[in-house]
Enzyme design. Structure first.
Site, short mmCIF file in Angstrom:
data_model
loop_
_atom_site.label_atom_id
_atom_site.label_comp_id
_atom_site.label_asym_id
_atom_site.label_seq_id
_atom_site.Cartn_x
_atom_site.Cartn_y
_atom_site.Cartn_z
N ASP A 79 -16.97 10.91 28.08
CA ASP A 79 -16.85 9.55 27.78
C ASP A 79 -15.47 9.20 28.17
OD1 ASP A 79 -17.55 7.04 27.29
OD2 ASP A 79 -17.12 7.20 25.04
N ASN A 107 -14.31 7.27 30.98
CA ASN A 107 -13.96 6.93 32.51
C ASN A 107 -13.62 5.71 32.63
OD1 ASN A 107 -15.08 9.71 32.79
ND2 ASN A 107 -16.73 9.34 33.91
N ARG A 138 -12.72 3.09 30.41
CA ARG A 138 -11.14 2.79 29.79
C ARG A 138 -10.13 3.65 30.66
NH1 ARG A 138 -12.87 5.04 24.52
NH2 ARG A 138 -14.71 5.49 25.68
N TRP A 139 -10.19 4.91 31.26
CA TRP A 139 -9.29 5.34 32.05
C TRP A 139 -8.83 4.61 33.17
CZ3 TRP A 139 -8.39 7.78 36.69
CH2 TRP A 139 -7.55 8.58 36.79
N ARG A 143 -14.05 0.45 37.31
CA ARG A 143 -14.51 1.42 36.53
C ARG A 143 -14.98 2.87 37.38
NH1 ARG A 143 -16.31 0.51 31.51
NH2 ARG A 143 -18.13 1.86 31.74
N HIS A 196 -14.83 7.14 37.10
CA HIS A 196 -15.83 8.03 37.30
C HIS A 196 -15.64 9.13 38.35
CE1 HIS A 196 -18.27 5.71 34.81
NE2 HIS A 196 -18.58 4.80 35.37
N SER A 211 -27.18 8.65 31.06
CA SER A 211 -28.07 8.47 29.94
C SER A 211 -29.20 7.40 30.22
CB SER A 211 -27.51 7.89 28.59
OG SER A 211 -27.16 6.69 28.65
N GLU A 246 -29.95 4.74 28.70
CA GLU A 246 -29.38 3.66 28.16
C GLU A 246 -28.43 2.90 29.63
OE1 GLU A 246 -29.49 6.05 25.87
OE2 GLU A 246 -31.05 5.25 24.87
N TRP A 288 -28.80 2.97 32.34
CA TRP A 288 -29.75 2.05 33.42
C TRP A 288 -29.55 0.40 33.01
CZ3 TRP A 288 -31.00 4.01 37.82
CH2 TRP A 288 -31.48 5.41 37.56
N LEU A 315 -22.57 31.22 35.23
CA LEU A 315 -22.81 30.23 34.45
C LEU A 315 -23.91 29.17 34.85
CD1 LEU A 315 -21.57 27.99 32.04
CD2 LEU A 315 -20.22 27.03 34.05
N ARG A 335 -17.57 15.49 22.44
CA ARG A 335 -17.45 14.24 22.86
C ARG A 335 -15.94 13.78 23.38
NH1 ARG A 335 -20.77 9.06 22.13
NH2 ARG A 335 -19.81 7.63 23.48
C1 FPP Z 1 -18.96 7.75 30.28
O1 FPP Z 1 -17.73 7.23 30.59
C2 FPP Z 1 -19.24 8.37 31.98
C3 FPP Z 1 -20.32 8.16 32.62
C4 FPP Z 1 -21.66 7.43 32.37
C5 FPP Z 1 -20.70 9.14 33.76
C6 FPP Z 1 -20.26 10.35 33.82
C7 FPP Z 1 -20.22 10.73 35.22
C8 FPP Z 1 -19.13 11.40 35.68
C9 FPP Z 1 -18.14 11.88 34.96
C10 FPP Z 1 -19.17 11.52 37.40
C11 FPP Z 1 -19.69 12.82 37.80
C12 FPP Z 1 -20.42 13.89 37.48
C13 FPP Z 1 -20.99 14.82 37.75
C14 FPP Z 1 -21.80 15.54 36.99
C15 FPP Z 1 -20.62 15.29 39.18
P1 FPP Z 1 -18.03 5.21 30.49
O2 FPP Z 1 -18.05 4.74 31.74
O3 FPP Z 1 -18.75 4.98 29.37
O4 FPP Z 1 -16.46 5.12 29.92
P2 FPP Z 1 -16.03 4.07 28.86
O5 FPP Z 1 -16.55 4.45 27.57
O6 FPP Z 1 -14.58 4.07 28.97
O7 FPP Z 1 -16.45 2.77 29.40
#
Ligand code: FPP
Length: 246
Positions: free
Chosen positions: A18, A20, A22-23, A31, A35, A63, A65, A67, A129, A182
């Site tokens: 979690d 991405n 905000r980063w 956004r 990712h 997830s 959700e 979608w 792994l 998390r």
């Molecule tokens: C949640 O952060 C992250 C996701 C919903 C996507 C995760 C996907 C990746 C890391 C991309 C690549 C994955 C693989 C397996 C190659 P958020 O968007 O909810 O962040 P926020 O809470 O800051 O809005």
């Protein structure tokens, strides 16, 4: 890494990646930039887990959700997944990583399904792994699905036990996680592996996913190894029998 006891490595680590969005915001970007940078963190976590002999690493990549997010973000995430699986395949093969997936995979775009199936097929005999991608996954969906399968298979009430119920879950051949991490400064489970994390040790590092590296994973494992897992027993029972169940 030198502080890790290699004789007590967790079998299975699950991660809610979690933070991405905000980063990306903190870097003044869209956004999807978060990712995209999250893929480097995925690579580092896989590398670190492989180096110390973890058997299973499950990553919550999308997830049920999710979608509900804006279509542009969903499309960009799906395209990123396709690209990442394609680009990482050689590295996975070299590192003997086996790829698997859980979730409602038939709801993914066709290109994503085929790239995923191709990688799963090509890596299926790898002995290192196992990386499990949770895609279009939610714990409640999985449990409801299991109940439907049990009914369809006319399983008798007296035959239903915790261990045979779990054979109807997506994770039937995967041990329960020892550790759930998390990132992203939130302390919740968000519908992830609800059945399987019954006795997982929980970690909420205050870091956003794109900044996560294998060194953070190693720090968590060092702390994990200081915890006493009691599985409902008393501390004295555990010390007397020296069963740490790592
Ligand atoms: C949640 O952060 C992250 C996701 C919903 C996507 C995760 C996907 C990746 C890391 C991309 C690549 C994955 C693989 C397996 C190659 P958020 O968007 O909810 O962040 P926020 O809470 O800051 O809005």
């Amino acid at each position: 890494m030198k502080n890790i006891d290699l004789n007590r490595i967790p079998n299975h680590i699950a991660i809610i990646m979690d933070g991405n969005g905000r980063w990306a915001e903190e870097h003044g970007k869209e956004r999807i930039y978060g990712h995209q940078n999250g893929v480097e963190a995925v690579r580092s976590a896989i590398e670190g887990a492989g180096e110390i002999g973890v058997k299973f690493l499950t990553l919550y990549a999308f997830s049920t959700e999710n979608w509900n997010r804006p279509k542009e973000e969903i499309d960009a995430l799906m395209a990123l997944l396709v690209k990442a699986i394609k680009n990482e395949l050689d590295g996975l093969m070299q590192n003997k990583v086996r790829l698997q997936a859980i979730g409602n995979l038939s709801s993914l775009p066709v290109e994503c399904q085929s790239e995923l199936q191709d990688a799963i097929e090509k890596t299926k005999n790898n002995t290192g792994l196992t990386v499990v991608l949770a895609l279009s996954y939610s714990g409640r969906w999985e449990i409801v699905n299991a109940v439907k399968e049990i009914i369809k298979n006319n399983i008798e009430v007296k035959e239903i036990t915790e261990s045979n119920f779990s054979t109807f879950l997506n994770t039937t051949h995967i041990p329960d996680p020892d550790i759930l991490i998390r990132t992203g400064r939130e302390c919740r489970i968000s519908n992830f592996l609800l059945w399987q994390i019954a006795y997982a040790e929980l970690f909420f590092p205050a870091i956003l996913w794109p900044d996560f590296r294998k060194e953070h994973l190693f720090e968590i494992i060092v702390e994990y190894q200081t915890r006493q897992r009691r599985f409902g027993k008393t501390g004295a029972q555990i010390s007397n029998t020296s069963i740490f169940n790592f």
